[in-house]
Scaffold this active site. Structure first.
Site, short mmCIF file in Angstrom:
data_model
loop_
_atom_site.label_atom_id
_atom_site.label_comp_id
_atom_site.label_asym_id
_atom_site.label_seq_id
_atom_site.Cartn_x
_atom_site.Cartn_y
_atom_site.Cartn_z
N ARG A 24 0.85 -1.20 0.00
CA ARG A 24 0.00 0.00 0.00
C ARG A 24 0.88 1.24 0.00
NH1 ARG A 24 -4.85 -1.73 4.12
NH2 ARG A 24 -5.37 -3.59 2.94
N SER A 115 -7.96 -0.82 0.69
CA SER A 115 -8.95 -1.09 1.72
C SER A 115 -9.66 0.16 2.21
CB SER A 115 -8.26 -1.82 2.87
OG SER A 115 -9.21 -2.25 3.77
N HIS A 116 -9.51 0.45 3.49
CA HIS A 116 -10.22 1.55 4.13
C HIS A 116 -9.50 2.89 3.95
CE1 HIS A 116 -7.20 -0.27 6.54
NE2 HIS A 116 -7.06 0.86 7.20
N LYS A 128 -2.37 -6.63 -3.85
CA LYS A 128 -1.90 -7.83 -3.14
C LYS A 128 -2.16 -9.06 -3.98
CE LYS A 128 -5.93 -8.75 -0.26
NZ LYS A 128 -6.38 -9.09 1.08
N THR A 346 -1.78 -10.13 13.85
CA THR A 346 -2.67 -9.30 13.03
C THR A 346 -2.40 -9.55 11.55
OG1 THR A 346 -2.84 -7.60 14.70
CG2 THR A 346 -3.22 -6.92 12.43
N GLU A 365 -11.23 -10.21 13.73
CA GLU A 365 -10.22 -9.27 14.19
C GLU A 365 -10.91 -8.03 14.74
OE1 GLU A 365 -6.30 -9.24 11.88
OE2 GLU A 365 -7.86 -9.08 10.38
N GLU A 366 -10.22 -7.39 15.68
CA GLU A 366 -10.75 -6.15 16.25
C GLU A 366 -10.89 -5.05 15.20
OE1 GLU A 366 -8.50 -3.53 16.10
OE2 GLU A 366 -7.05 -4.96 15.31
N SER A 367 -10.16 -5.18 14.10
CA SER A 367 -10.14 -4.14 13.07
C SER A 367 -11.34 -4.26 12.13
CB SER A 367 -8.83 -4.20 12.29
OG SER A 367 -8.64 -5.50 11.75
N LYS A 378 -11.68 -11.77 5.03
CA LYS A 378 -12.79 -11.33 5.86
C LYS A 378 -13.86 -10.78 4.92
CE LYS A 378 -10.48 -6.99 7.08
NZ LYS A 378 -9.07 -7.08 6.71
N ARG A 498 -1.09 1.86 17.50
CA ARG A 498 -2.37 1.33 17.97
C ARG A 498 -2.19 0.84 19.41
NH1 ARG A 498 -4.94 1.58 13.24
NH2 ARG A 498 -4.32 0.38 11.39
C1 G16 Z 1 -5.77 -5.32 7.02
C2 G16 Z 1 -5.55 -6.76 7.36
C3 G16 Z 1 -6.15 -7.07 8.70
C4 G16 Z 1 -5.61 -6.14 9.75
C5 G16 Z 1 -5.84 -4.71 9.33
C6 G16 Z 1 -5.18 -3.72 10.26
O1 G16 Z 1 -7.13 -5.09 6.84
O2 G16 Z 1 -6.13 -7.60 6.40
O3 G16 Z 1 -5.87 -8.39 8.99
O4 G16 Z 1 -6.22 -6.38 10.99
O5 G16 Z 1 -5.30 -4.50 8.06
O6 G16 Z 1 -3.82 -3.88 10.18
P1 G16 Z 1 -2.83 -2.86 10.84
O7 G16 Z 1 -3.21 -2.83 12.30
O8 G16 Z 1 -1.47 -3.42 10.61
O9 G16 Z 1 -3.06 -1.51 10.21
P2 G16 Z 1 -7.63 -4.28 5.57
O10 G16 Z 1 -9.12 -4.19 5.75
O11 G16 Z 1 -6.93 -2.95 5.65
O12 G16 Z 1 -7.20 -5.09 4.40
#
Ligand code: G16
Length: 545
Positions: A24, A115-116, A128, A346, A365-367, A378, A498
């Site tokens: 990213r 992602s977000h 990815k 994570t 996951e908490e995220s 997910k 975090r």
């Molecule tokens: C990704 C990963 C998740 C992880 C999240 C936060 O999610 O797929 O497994 O929990 O990032 O990661 P970090 O705490 O390292 O920022 P996503 O939705 O961004 O693909």
């Protein structure tokens, strides 16, 4: 005449090591000549046996998605793939890409998403590689990709014009078949097999009102097709449902801070009964009741405890897996069900082996990530449908279901505090200082809380024995409370610290407390231990979830 393969000389970029979930970076980084090409060629160079095989390609529709896909199609053809399945207009949510890889027995897939993270010319992009099981490449593969990117001397592509990806159908590119597919079809069929659509339709027809915020991102078309067209939710149930390249200028992260349209409605007068949101690429979810927020950790526990009510899981769960910083609420459910609960680092990629080996059925996951063995990512809408199926059977509201759960299992009060965009040196200094303190902490007393253990989390995969170290600093107390410190592996600017806070409380008299209130002493201890304010110059977190 078939276009000829071009061998383009190139030199390595030194920053192509995939993070928590792929590579990213800022769009401007990806747009440097050769940057995307180098990474894609490095992926192909680290794989074996794909000649003539199928590759799945799609992305979350963010700015530069289509341009990147055209580059990938030419490179896939030049490198010898036999067929590419690509979502119409280059769109595929991350869980749908996983479903397509599995349904069509593809060799793997390239998913384009940050992602977000926000989208647009000055925002973020990502890519990815997912393997043939549909899941994110495990660390040994991402490390091989990184190694290849350090040595690359040329990439292969074709001299060929862009393809029209706006209509389903097959075409040919340099001897490779390109099939443009409906991005929703495989995924929607899978959801229909897992959930009782009749029961959910019945719930919706009974006057139970739901709202789904697609945040101008990829889940719009999926939610329109499944919630409104198949399940009969009224038009307008899905808000912000048209994917936009810049997500409408928003931050497509389904949490209380960024999903503000939904949060305002769910906490306002005449709120719907159920609210949910998903993120940029459709793999995250947030679940809300009327004026009530379900933490992702609690959501996993509730889904696990109620899984037998849902057709796809009525046979029982083999196990549950959660990432280390995720609360231990799911562990309590697993214990009661007599099934194992795995604690992984994570990153969704760590669940893949457990799912493939049939040792876990649900993961979370908490995220804001929840999923199961139906795909290897997910899955945001899946979580929404799982909740709706449970509510349809139990005929109770979201808050009632969660409070009953707490009364039965106790409440793992939980919160995460994020400090975003802090200077990388300040962040690594903070972590180094804290790491150096860990050994002396066990047995000491912090504001009346006795430290039971303090360590840097490491993981040995129970399936293949691979190990991962340095996965987060943990300080655990004798009453089961925990504070975890980690640096995010998904940011593109500076560092994000975090801080994860958790306390178990079996006492229903305290279950009404706000999490920040209930965790106040741990929040204070965390700042003292890690010198957060002093080292980051921040008085408060940027995002609290
Ligand atoms: C990704 C990963 C998740 C992880 C999240 C936060 O999610 O797929 O497994 O929990 O990032 O990661 P970090 O705490 O390292 O920022 P996503 O939705 O961004 O693909």
């Amino acid at each position: 005449m078939s276009p000829t393969v071009k061998h383009v000389p190139t030199t390595p970029f030194d920053d192509q090591r995939p993070g928590t979930s792929g590579l990213r970076k800022k769009v401007r980084t990806f747009r440097q000549p050769g940057y995307l090409e180098n990474f894609v060629q490095s992926v192909f160079d680290s794989l074996e046996g794909f000649r003539g095989q199928t590759l799945v390609v799609g992305g979350d529709g963010r700015y530069w998605n289509l341009e990147a896909i055209q580059v990938i199609l030419r490179m896939a053809a030049a490198n010898g793939f036999g067929r590419v399945l690509v979502g119409r207009d280059g769109l595929l949510s991350t869980p749908a890409a996983s479903a397509v890889i599995r349904a069509h027995r593809a060799f793997g897939g390239l998913i384009l998403s940050a992602s977000h993270n926000p989208g647009g010319p000055d925002a973020d992009f990502g890519i990815k590689y997912n393997t043939g099981n549909g899941g994110p490449a495990p660390e040994k593969v991402t490390e091989a990709i990184y190694a290849a990117s350090r040595q690359i001397g040329e990439y292969r592509t074709l001299e060929a014009p862009d393809l029209d990806l706006s209509r389903p159908g097959a075409t040919e590119l340099g001897g490779m078949q390109v099939e443009v597919i409906d991005p929703v079809a495989d995924y929607a069929a899978l959801m229909e097999r897992l959930f009782d659509f009749g029961a959910i339709s019945g719930l919706l027809a009974s006057g139970f009102r739901i709202r789904f915020d697609a945040m101008h991102a990829i889940t719009g078309p999926y939610a329109h097709a499944i919630l409104e067209q198949r399940l009969g939710a009224p038009a307008g149930t899905v808000i912000n449902g048209t994917p936009l390249p810049d997500f409408g200028g928003g931050h497509p992260d389904p949490n209380l801070t960024y999903a503000h349209d939904l949060v305002e409605e769910m906490y306002g007068p005449d709120a719907p009964d159920f609210g949910a949101a998903s993120d940029g690429d459709g793999d995250r979810n947030m679940i809300l009741g009327r004026g009530f927020f379900v933490t992702p950790s609690d959501s996993l526990a509730v889904l696990a405890a109620n899984a037998r009510l849902v057709p796809g899981y009525a046979g029982g769960l083999k196990g549950i897996a959660r990432s280390m910083p995720t609360s231990q609420a799911a562990d309590r459910v697993a214990e009661k069900l007599g099934i194992p609960c795995f604690e992984t680092p994570t990153g969704w990629k760590f669940f893949g082996n457990l799912l493939d080996a049939g040792r876990a059925t649900l993961c979370g996951e908490e995220s804001f990530g929840t999923g199961s063995d139906h795909v290897r990512e997910k899955d945001g809408l899946w979580a929404v449908l799982f909740w709706l199926n449970i509510l349809a059977v139990r005929r109770e509201g979201v808050e009632a279901v969660v409070r009953t759960h707490w009364a039965e299992f106790g409440r793992n009060v939980y919160s995460r505090h994020d400090y975003e965009g802090i200077p990388a040196e300040a962040a690594s200094g903070l972590m180094a200082h804290l790491r150096a303190r860990l050994a002396a902490l066990p047995g000491t007393d912090l504001d009346g809380n006795r430290v039971a253990y303090a360590d840097d989390f490491g993981y040995t995969d129970p399936v293949d024995g691979s190990t991962s170290s340095g996965q987060g600093l943990r300080v655990g107390f004798e009453d089961g409370s925990r504070i975890v410190f980690r640096l995010s592996g998904t940011g593109t600017e500076g560092a994000t610290l975090r801080v994860y806070l958790e306390r178990f409380d079996p006492d229903t008299d305290r279950h009404h407390l706000d999490a920040q209130e209930a965790l106040a002493d741990l929040i204070h201890i965390a700042d003292g231990l890690a010198e957060i304010r002093a080292r980051t110059g921040r008085e408060a977190p940027d995002v609290i979830t």
